[in-house]
Write a protein that holds these residues in place. Structure first.
Motif, mmCIF file in Angstrom:
data_model
loop_
_atom_site.group_PDB
_atom_site.id
_atom_site.type_symbol
_atom_site.label_atom_id
_atom_site.label_comp_id
_atom_site.label_asym_id
_atom_site.label_seq_id
_atom_site.Cartn_x
_atom_site.Cartn_y
_atom_site.Cartn_z
ATOM 1 N N LYS A 196 -12.395 0.505 -2.272
ATOM 2 C CA LYS A 196 -11.475 1.463 -1.651
ATOM 3 C C LYS A 196 -10.376 0.753 -0.865
ATOM 4 C CE LYS A 196 -14.470 5.498 -0.817
ATOM 5 N NZ LYS A 196 -13.619 6.584 -1.298
ATOM 6 N N PHE A 197 -10.775 -0.205 -0.049
ATOM 7 C CA PHE A 197 -9.811 -0.897 0.806
ATOM 8 C C PHE A 197 -8.722 -1.523 -0.049
ATOM 9 C CE2 PHE A 197 -8.031 -3.908 3.752
ATOM 10 C CZ PHE A 197 -8.307 -3.429 5.019
ATOM 11 N N TRP A 198 -9.115 -2.202 -1.148
ATOM 12 C CA TRP A 198 -8.143 -2.848 -2.026
ATOM 13 C C TRP A 198 -7.223 -1.816 -2.656
ATOM 14 C CZ3 TRP A 198 -6.074 -2.773 -6.789
ATOM 15 C CH2 TRP A 198 -5.353 -3.893 -7.201
ATOM 16 N N VAL A 199 -7.789 -0.705 -3.099
ATOM 17 C CA VAL A 199 -6.981 0.332 -3.759
ATOM 18 C C VAL A 199 -5.922 0.878 -2.815
ATOM 19 C CG1 VAL A 199 -7.034 2.641 -4.774
ATOM 20 C CG2 VAL A 199 -8.768 0.967 -5.413
ATOM 21 N N TYR A 200 -6.330 1.227 -1.585
ATOM 22 C CA TYR A 200 -5.373 1.801 -0.641
ATOM 23 C C TYR A 200 -4.323 0.777 -0.224
ATOM 24 C CZ TYR A 200 -8.775 5.602 -0.226
ATOM 25 O OH TYR A 200 -9.633 6.646 -0.498
ATOM 26 N N ALA B 123 -2.907 -1.067 -4.371
ATOM 27 C CA ALA B 123 -2.519 -0.219 -5.499
ATOM 28 C C ALA B 123 -1.712 0.998 -5.052
ATOM 29 C CB ALA B 123 -3.759 0.221 -6.283
ATOM 30 N N ILE B 124 -2.293 1.825 -4.197
ATOM 31 C CA ILE B 124 -1.592 3.020 -3.719
ATOM 32 C C ILE B 124 -0.603 2.670 -2.622
ATOM 33 C CG2 ILE B 124 -1.890 5.333 -2.767
ATOM 34 C CD1 ILE B 124 -4.688 5.384 -3.948
ATOM 35 N N ARG B 125 -0.928 1.635 -1.844
ATOM 36 C CA ARG B 125 -0.058 1.123 -0.783
ATOM 37 C C ARG B 125 0.197 2.198 0.285
ATOM 38 N NH1 ARG B 125 1.728 -3.568 -1.623
ATOM 39 N NH2 ARG B 125 3.565 -3.355 -0.307
ATOM 40 N N VAL B 126 -0.883 2.647 0.865
ATOM 41 C CA VAL B 126 -0.826 3.660 1.926
ATOM 42 C C VAL B 126 -0.450 2.983 3.242
ATOM 43 C CG1 VAL B 126 -2.144 5.404 3.165
ATOM 44 C CG2 VAL B 126 -2.620 4.973 0.743
ATOM 45 N N PRO B 127 0.607 3.435 3.931
ATOM 46 C CA PRO B 127 1.009 2.776 5.182
ATOM 47 C C PRO B 127 -0.069 2.768 6.273
ATOM 48 C CG PRO B 127 2.815 4.079 4.340
ATOM 49 C CD PRO B 127 1.620 4.397 3.473
ATOM 50 N N TYR B 128 -0.834 3.868 6.401
ATOM 51 C CA TYR B 128 -1.851 3.943 7.448
ATOM 52 C C TYR B 128 -3.192 4.330 6.827
ATOM 53 C CZ TYR B 128 1.993 3.891 10.800
ATOM 54 O OH TYR B 128 3.096 3.546 11.511
ATOM 55 N N HIS C 91 -2.563 -0.811 9.387
ATOM 56 C CA HIS C 91 -1.161 -0.539 9.059
ATOM 57 C C HIS C 91 -0.696 -1.564 8.040
ATOM 58 C CE1 HIS C 91 3.328 -0.432 10.261
ATOM 59 N NE2 HIS C 91 3.066 0.569 9.445
ATOM 60 N N LEU C 92 -0.008 -1.088 7.002
ATOM 61 C CA LEU C 92 0.461 -1.976 5.944
ATOM 62 C C LEU C 92 1.707 -2.738 6.424
ATOM 63 C CD1 LEU C 92 -0.295 -2.647 2.980
ATOM 64 C CD2 LEU C 92 1.487 -1.025 2.286
ATOM 65 N N GLU C 93 1.564 -4.046 6.544
ATOM 66 C CA GLU C 93 2.660 -4.909 6.980
ATOM 67 C C GLU C 93 2.725 -6.121 6.062
ATOM 68 O OE1 GLU C 93 2.282 -5.944 11.080
ATOM 69 O OE2 GLU C 93 1.647 -3.934 11.682
ATOM 70 N N ASP C 94 3.916 -6.354 5.485
ATOM 71 C CA ASP C 94 4.093 -7.481 4.556
ATOM 72 C C ASP C 94 3.039 -7.455 3.456
ATOM 73 O OD1 ASP C 94 6.261 -8.447 6.050
ATOM 74 O OD2 ASP C 94 4.924 -9.544 7.388
ATOM 75 N N ASN C 95 2.825 -6.262 2.905
ATOM 76 C CA ASN C 95 1.940 -6.058 1.753
ATOM 77 C C ASN C 95 0.458 -6.283 2.054
ATOM 78 O OD1 ASN C 95 4.255 -5.581 0.106
ATOM 79 N ND2 ASN C 95 4.509 -7.790 -0.133
ATOM 80 N N ARG D 168 -5.030 -4.892 11.175
ATOM 81 C CA ARG D 168 -5.810 -4.029 12.080
ATOM 82 C C ARG D 168 -4.937 -3.624 13.259
ATOM 83 N NH1 ARG D 168 -11.463 -3.919 13.481
ATOM 84 N NH2 ARG D 168 -11.712 -2.168 14.937
ATOM 85 N N MET D 169 -4.867 -2.341 13.527
ATOM 86 C CA MET D 169 -4.045 -1.831 14.620
ATOM 87 C C MET D 169 -4.793 -1.925 15.945
ATOM 88 S SD MET D 169 -2.327 1.572 12.856
ATOM 89 C CE MET D 169 -1.385 1.992 14.336
ATOM 90 N N SER D 170 -4.030 -2.037 17.019
ATOM 91 C CA SER D 170 -4.578 -1.999 18.377
ATOM 92 C C SER D 170 -4.268 -0.646 18.992
ATOM 93 C CB SER D 170 -3.977 -3.113 19.233
ATOM 94 O OG SER D 170 -4.283 -4.383 18.701
ATOM 95 N N VAL D 171 -5.160 -0.167 19.842
ATOM 96 C CA VAL D 171 -4.930 1.117 20.500
ATOM 97 C C VAL D 171 -3.874 0.958 21.594
ATOM 98 C CG1 VAL D 171 -7.245 1.965 20.000
ATOM 99 C CG2 VAL D 171 -6.833 0.708 22.124
ATOM 100 N N ASN D 172 -3.247 2.071 21.951
ATOM 101 C CA ASN D 172 -2.284 2.054 23.052
ATOM 102 C C ASN D 172 -3.011 2.198 24.387
ATOM 103 O OD1 ASN D 172 -2.961 4.767 23.210
ATOM 104 N ND2 ASN D 172 -1.004 5.520 22.453
ATOM 105 N N GLU D 173 -2.241 2.406 25.434
ATOM 106 C CA GLU D 173 -2.832 2.475 26.773
ATOM 107 C C GLU D 173 -3.744 3.677 26.950
ATOM 108 O OE1 GLU D 173 1.074 4.687 26.813
ATOM 109 O OE2 GLU D 173 0.303 2.768 26.030
ATOM 110 N N ARG D 174 -3.616 4.666 26.057
ATOM 111 C CA ARG D 174 -4.492 5.844 26.132
ATOM 112 C C ARG D 174 -5.701 5.712 25.205
ATOM 113 N NH1 ARG D 174 0.712 8.544 27.026
ATOM 114 N NH2 ARG D 174 1.167 8.559 24.795
ATOM 115 N N GLY D 175 -5.825 4.551 24.547
ATOM 116 C CA GLY D 175 -6.960 4.333 23.661
ATOM 117 C C GLY D 175 -6.817 4.996 22.310
#
Length: 265
Positions: A142-146, A149-154, A169-173, A177-184
């Protein structure tokens, strides 16, 4: 000749959503998935209606996203628990979609969310497809496909047992892993919302639910919560009006005691 081999030699016809299987015969994993999907969809809809006043968007729940032709056909699809696609018509050629076929619509989902029932290995599986000419003995992860292949941004992996959501988050193909903001929570700038965990009761179940907040940190309410808020607001307005009338009546009575006609003041 198989569909896959025929496709490799010469493509004369690419099947659409009416010709592809709409189910792989598997069951919904647990009773929490449906209410979780309803929460996500219902609370986000006012935002989407504002972003898409023409109604050109779709939300899918356990619907197949076909990303390649293979045999059997179902092996070329993933069915996310929840996903959102911007800028596509509500109907396709006047019909409700039976599945989402990338080679017919081209627009990838902006967000895909998977709800973990097991240990999360399936949702984090990065197994790529086999090299050309090799037999496909294992399903593509699944991870590889998204990601590839499908290239889902989030891409989000929600684990109710851990009361946690893991966002990529898809960055440079590649997925980062995203980090949470100040509100978690995880911001989704394209929608002006944040995604996080809310502990509370819905559908008679007190659980850590996956929910949306606006960019100012206000929880996006579902329909029944909005109706309750509106009812409370109306009750407060009525109480305020009654209090104002009572004050006016007391003032009028006081003026009359003083020999003053309140209607002439």
């Amino acid at each position: 000749m198989t569909i896959a081999k025929s496709f490799e030699l010469e493509v004369t016809h690419l099947p659409d959503h009416t010709e592809l299987p709409e189910s792989d015969g598997t069951f919904v994993k647990n009773f929490q998935e449906l209410p979780q999907s309803i929460i996500l969809t219902d609370s986000l809809r006012p935002i989407l209606q504002r972003i898409h006043p023409d109604g050109r968007y779709r939300i899918g729940q356990d619907c197949g996203i076909y990303w390649r032709l293979t045999e059997p056909l179902e092996r070329g699809a993933e069915a996310p628990d929840w996903f959102y696609v911007p800028n596509v018509p509500p109907l396709l050629n006047g019909e409700v979609r039976r599945s989402y076929v990338l080679w017919k619509e081209y627009v990838a989902p902006l967000i895909v969310l998977e709800f973990v029932s097991g240990n999360g290995a399936e949702e984090r599986d990065r197994t790529p497809p086999p090299e050309p000419g090799q037999a496909e003995e294992q399903k593509v992860g699944k991870f590889w496909v998204y990601e590839q292949a499908i290239r889902v941004p989030y891409y989000g992996i929600y684990e109710v047992k851990k009361a946690a959501v893991e966002m990529y988050h898809l960055e440079d193909n590649r997925y980062q892993r995203m980090s949470v903001n100040e509100r978690g929570r995880y911001p989704i700038p394209q929608l002006g919302v944040e995604l996080g965990i809310w502990q509370g009761e819905y559908d008679e179940m007190n659980l850590p639910w996956l929910r949306w907040w606006d960019s100012e940190g206000n929880l996006l309410l579902i329909g029944e919560e909005r109706a309750r808020e509106e009812r409370l607001r109306a009750e407060r307005e009525q109480l305020r009006a009654e209090e104002e009338k009572q004050r006016a009546d007391r003032l009028a009575a006081k003026l009359r005691e003083m020999g003053i006609n309140p209607d002439e003041v």
